[in-house]
Design an enzyme around this catalytic site. Structure first.
Site, PDB file in Angstrom:
ATOM      1  N   ASP A 112      38.966  -7.308   3.026  1.00  0.00           N
ATOM      2  CA  ASP A 112      38.422  -7.892   1.802  1.00  0.00           C
ATOM      3  C   ASP A 112      39.612  -8.461   1.031  1.00  0.00           C
ATOM      4  O   ASP A 112      40.547  -7.725   0.692  1.00  0.00           O
ATOM      5  CB  ASP A 112      37.728  -6.769   1.009  1.00  0.00           C
ATOM      6  CG  ASP A 112      37.025  -7.291  -0.234  1.00  0.00           C
ATOM      7  OD1 ASP A 112      37.514  -8.269  -0.835  1.00  0.00           O
ATOM      8  OD2 ASP A 112      35.992  -6.708  -0.598  1.00  0.00           O
ATOM      9  N   VAL A 113      39.553  -9.759   0.741  1.00  0.00           N
ATOM     10  CA  VAL A 113      40.722 -10.397   0.115  1.00  0.00           C
ATOM     11  C   VAL A 113      40.945  -9.960  -1.338  1.00  0.00           C
ATOM     12  O   VAL A 113      41.968 -10.292  -1.926  1.00  0.00           O
ATOM     13  CB  VAL A 113      40.645 -11.943   0.188  1.00  0.00           C
ATOM     14  CG1 VAL A 113      40.681 -12.427   1.626  1.00  0.00           C
ATOM     15  CG2 VAL A 113      39.427 -12.488  -0.555  1.00  0.00           C
ATOM     16  N   TYR A 138      31.445 -19.971 -11.044  1.00  0.00           N
ATOM     17  CA  TYR A 138      31.939 -20.652  -9.844  1.00  0.00           C
ATOM     18  C   TYR A 138      32.910 -21.758 -10.251  1.00  0.00           C
ATOM     19  O   TYR A 138      34.008 -21.885  -9.704  1.00  0.00           O
ATOM     20  CB  TYR A 138      30.767 -21.220  -9.044  1.00  0.00           C
ATOM     21  CG  TYR A 138      31.165 -21.771  -7.690  1.00  0.00           C
ATOM     22  CD1 TYR A 138      31.363 -20.918  -6.606  1.00  0.00           C
ATOM     23  CD2 TYR A 138      31.355 -23.137  -7.500  1.00  0.00           C
ATOM     24  CE1 TYR A 138      31.744 -21.415  -5.362  1.00  0.00           C
ATOM     25  CE2 TYR A 138      31.728 -23.640  -6.269  1.00  0.00           C
ATOM     26  CZ  TYR A 138      31.924 -22.780  -5.197  1.00  0.00           C
ATOM     27  OH  TYR A 138      32.305 -23.281  -3.968  1.00  0.00           O
ATOM     28  N   LYS A 193      36.938 -22.036  -9.358  1.00  0.00           N
ATOM     29  CA  LYS A 193      37.477 -23.130  -8.551  1.00  0.00           C
ATOM     30  C   LYS A 193      38.465 -23.986  -9.346  1.00  0.00           C
ATOM     31  O   LYS A 193      39.442 -24.495  -8.801  1.00  0.00           O
ATOM     32  CB  LYS A 193      36.339 -23.978  -7.986  1.00  0.00           C
ATOM     33  CG  LYS A 193      35.470 -23.215  -6.981  1.00  0.00           C
ATOM     34  CD  LYS A 193      36.285 -22.699  -5.801  1.00  0.00           C
ATOM     35  CE  LYS A 193      35.410 -22.077  -4.727  1.00  0.00           C
ATOM     36  NZ  LYS A 193      36.212 -21.651  -3.552  1.00  0.00           N
TER      37      LYS A 193
HETATM   38  P1  NAP Z   1      30.397 -19.165   4.001  1.00  0.00           P
HETATM   39  O1  NAP Z   1      29.781 -19.803   5.175  1.00  0.00           O
HETATM   40  O2  NAP Z   1      29.605 -18.206   3.185  1.00  0.00           O
HETATM   41  O3  NAP Z   1      31.748 -18.468   4.473  1.00  0.00           O
HETATM   42  C1  NAP Z   1      32.538 -17.704   3.606  1.00  0.00           C
HETATM   43  C2  NAP Z   1      33.058 -16.509   4.368  1.00  0.00           C
HETATM   44  O4  NAP Z   1      33.951 -15.772   3.499  1.00  0.00           O
HETATM   45  C3  NAP Z   1      31.927 -15.541   4.766  1.00  0.00           C
HETATM   46  O5  NAP Z   1      32.122 -15.074   6.086  1.00  0.00           O
HETATM   47  C4  NAP Z   1      32.105 -14.436   3.743  1.00  0.00           C
HETATM   48  O6  NAP Z   1      31.608 -13.183   4.142  1.00  0.00           O
HETATM   49  C5  NAP Z   1      33.615 -14.394   3.603  1.00  0.00           C
HETATM   50  N1  NAP Z   1      34.013 -13.656   2.411  1.00  0.00           N
HETATM   51  C6  NAP Z   1      33.388 -13.640   1.205  1.00  0.00           C
HETATM   52  N2  NAP Z   1      34.024 -12.823   0.374  1.00  0.00           N
HETATM   53  C7  NAP Z   1      35.055 -12.282   1.058  1.00  0.00           C
HETATM   54  C8  NAP Z   1      36.057 -11.343   0.736  1.00  0.00           C
HETATM   55  N3  NAP Z   1      36.115 -10.771  -0.466  1.00  0.00           N
HETATM   56  N4  NAP Z   1      36.983 -11.035   1.679  1.00  0.00           N
HETATM   57  C9  NAP Z   1      36.927 -11.577   2.904  1.00  0.00           C
HETATM   58  N5  NAP Z   1      35.978 -12.465   3.281  1.00  0.00           N
HETATM   59  C10 NAP Z   1      35.056 -12.809   2.364  1.00  0.00           C
HETATM   60  O7  NAP Z   1      30.905 -20.258   2.980  1.00  0.00           O
HETATM   61  P2  NAP Z   1      31.605 -21.691   3.177  1.00  0.00           P
HETATM   62  O8  NAP Z   1      30.655 -22.688   2.722  1.00  0.00           O
HETATM   63  O9  NAP Z   1      32.239 -21.797   4.516  1.00  0.00           O
HETATM   64  O10 NAP Z   1      32.718 -21.567   2.058  1.00  0.00           O
HETATM   65  C11 NAP Z   1      34.095 -21.401   2.335  1.00  0.00           C
HETATM   66  C12 NAP Z   1      34.872 -21.746   1.071  1.00  0.00           C
HETATM   67  O11 NAP Z   1      34.619 -23.112   0.744  1.00  0.00           O
HETATM   68  C13 NAP Z   1      34.466 -20.939  -0.154  1.00  0.00           C
HETATM   69  O12 NAP Z   1      35.602 -20.686  -0.949  1.00  0.00           O
HETATM   70  C14 NAP Z   1      33.531 -21.878  -0.889  1.00  0.00           C
HETATM   71  O13 NAP Z   1      33.480 -21.605  -2.269  1.00  0.00           O
HETATM   72  C15 NAP Z   1      34.204 -23.198  -0.598  1.00  0.00           C
HETATM   73  N6  NAP Z   1      33.347 -24.352  -0.766  1.00  0.00           N
HETATM   74  C16 NAP Z   1      32.168 -24.446  -0.081  1.00  0.00           C
HETATM   75  C17 NAP Z   1      31.373 -25.568  -0.272  1.00  0.00           C
HETATM   76  C18 NAP Z   1      30.067 -25.743   0.424  1.00  0.00           C
HETATM   77  O14 NAP Z   1      29.300 -26.628   0.007  1.00  0.00           O
HETATM   78  N7  NAP Z   1      29.748 -24.962   1.444  1.00  0.00           N
HETATM   79  C19 NAP Z   1      31.790 -26.577  -1.141  1.00  0.00           C
HETATM   80  C20 NAP Z   1      32.986 -26.440  -1.818  1.00  0.00           C
HETATM   81  C21 NAP Z   1      33.762 -25.325  -1.606  1.00  0.00           C
HETATM   82  P3  NAP Z   1      30.135 -12.781   3.611  1.00  0.00           P
HETATM   83  O15 NAP Z   1      29.191 -13.622   4.400  1.00  0.00           O
HETATM   84  O16 NAP Z   1      30.079 -11.329   3.902  1.00  0.00           O
HETATM   85  O17 NAP Z   1      30.085 -13.098   2.124  1.00  0.00           O
END
Ligand code: NAP
Length: 247
Positions: free
Chosen positions: A62-63, A153, A157
Site C-alpha cells: 500500500d503506497v 480528487y 491531482k
Molecule cells: P485503476 O484501473 O483503478 O488502477 C489503479 C490501481 O491502483 C488499482 O489496481 C488499485 O487497486 C491500485 N491502488 C489503489 N490504491 C492503492 C494503494 N494505496 N497502494 C497500492 N495500490 C493502490 O485506475 P487507472 O484508471 O488505471 O488509474 C491509474 C492512475 O491514473 C490513478 O492515479 C488515476 O487517478 C489516474 N488517472 C486515471 C484516469 C482515468 O480516466 N482512468 C484519468 C486521469 C488520471 P484497487 O483496485 O484495490 O483500488
C-alpha cells in the site's frame, strides 16, 4: 528497446494505466517490479511481463505505508541491483460529490498525493545510486482545470502536478521528475461512469479527438518521459487528453 538495461518500479500495476505501463516498459526491454495493493493482480501483470521475455516481479504494498514503500525499494534493489524508473500509477477516484466529507477528502489525498510522495521519497536514494533515474507521476486533467469530479480528487491531482515541479527543481540533475495529465481513460476506475450513456455523450463533446483514451495512450507518454528521449525534459505536466484542456 528504449528501456533495455533499466529497472522500472510501477505502482498500481495490477490494473488500468499502471498495467499498460508495466507492459509497455517491459516490451521496451525494462525489467519491471509490478506493485499493487492487490497481490493477485500484480502477479497477473508480472506474469504478462515475463511473457514478453524480461524479468517481472510482483510485490504487494500500500503506497500510503511509508515503511512498505521503503521495503519495496530494498527488495527490488536486492533482486535487480537497482531502480532507474519509478512510475506512480496507484490511485483512487471518488464519487461525483461536490462537497465530500472530510474522511473521503483525506482518503483521496492520502493515496493520490501522499502515496506518490512516499514512493518517490523511498526510491530517491536508489535512483541516485543508479547514476540517475526518472520518476513519472500520474496527475489528471482535473489537476489543471476544474471539472465534474470531486474537489478531493482535483486537489489531490493539482498537488501531484506541483509536487512534480518541486521535486524536479530540488532533485535534479540526478533525478528527472515529470507527470502526465490524462483525460478520461477507459479503465476499471472509469467503468461505472462510462457505462452511463448520458454521461458519456456529454463528456465526449469536450474531446476534440472525439474519443476517450486507452491505457496504452498514457503508457506511451510515460515511456517517452522515462526514456532517454526525454533527457532534457523535467518538471512538465504533459496532457494526454485528446485535446480536452486545449478547448
Ligand atoms: P485503476 O484501473 O483503478 O488502477 C489503479 C490501481 O491502483 C488499482 O489496481 C488499485 O487497486 C491500485 N491502488 C489503489 N490504491 C492503492 C494503494 N494505496 N497502494 C497500492 N495500490 C493502490 O485506475 P487507472 O484508471 O488505471 O488509474 C491509474 C492512475 O491514473 C490513478 O492515479 C488515476 O487517478 C489516474 N488517472 C486515471 C484516469 C482515468 O480516466 N482512468 C484519468 C486521469 C488520471 P484497487 O483496485 O484495490 O483500488
Amino acid at each position: 528497446m528504449r528501456m533495455r538495461g533499466r529497472v522500472a518500479l510501477v505502482t498500481g500495476a495490477g490494473s488500468g494505466i499502471g498495467r499498460a505501463t508495466a507492459l509497455r516498459l517491459a516490451a521496451e526491454g525494462a525489467r519491471v517490479a509490478c506493485v499493487d495493493r492487490d497481490g493477485d493482480s500484480a502477479e497477473d501483470t508480472a506474469r504478462q511481463v515475463r511473457g514478453l521475455g524480461v524479468d517481472g516481479l510482483a510485490l504487494t504494498a500500500d503506497v500510503t505505508d511509508e515503511r512498505a514503500c521503503a521495503r519495496l525499494v530494498e527488495t527490488i534493489v536486492g533482486r535487480f541491483g537497482g531502480v532507474t524508473a519509478v512510475v506512480n500509477a496507484a490511485g483512487v477516484r471518488s464519487d461525483l460529490d461536490a462537497a465530500p466529507p472530510p474522511a473521503e477528502w483525506q482518503r483521496l489525498l492520502d493515496v493520490n498525493l501522499t502515496g506518490t510522495y512516499l514512493m518517490a521519497r523511498a526510491a530517491r536514494a536508489a535512483l541516485i545510486d543508479a547514476g540517475g533515474g526518472t520518476i513519472t507521476n500520474i496527475a489528471s486533467i482535473y489537476g489543471v482545470v476544474g471539472g465534474s469530479l470531486s474537489p478531493a480528487y482535483a486537489a489531490s491531482k493539482g498537488g501531484v502536478v506541483n509536487l512534480t515541479r518541486q521535486l524536479a527543481v530540488q532533485w535534479g540533475p540526478a533525478v528527472r521528475v515529470n507527470c502526465v495529465c490524462p483525460g478520461v481513460i477507459e479503465t476499471p476506475m472509469t467503468a461505472a461512469l462510462l457505462s452511463d450513456p448520458a454521461w458519456r455523450e456529454t463528456a465526449l463533446r469536450r474531446y476534440p479527438l472525439a474519443r476517450f483514451g486507452r491505457p496504452e495512450d498514457v503508457a506511451a507518454a510515460i515511456l517517452y518521459l522515462a526514456s532517454d528521449e526525454a533527457s532534457f525534459v523535467t518538471g512538465v505536466a504533459l496532457p494526454v487528453d485528446g485535446g480536452y484542456t486545449a478547448a
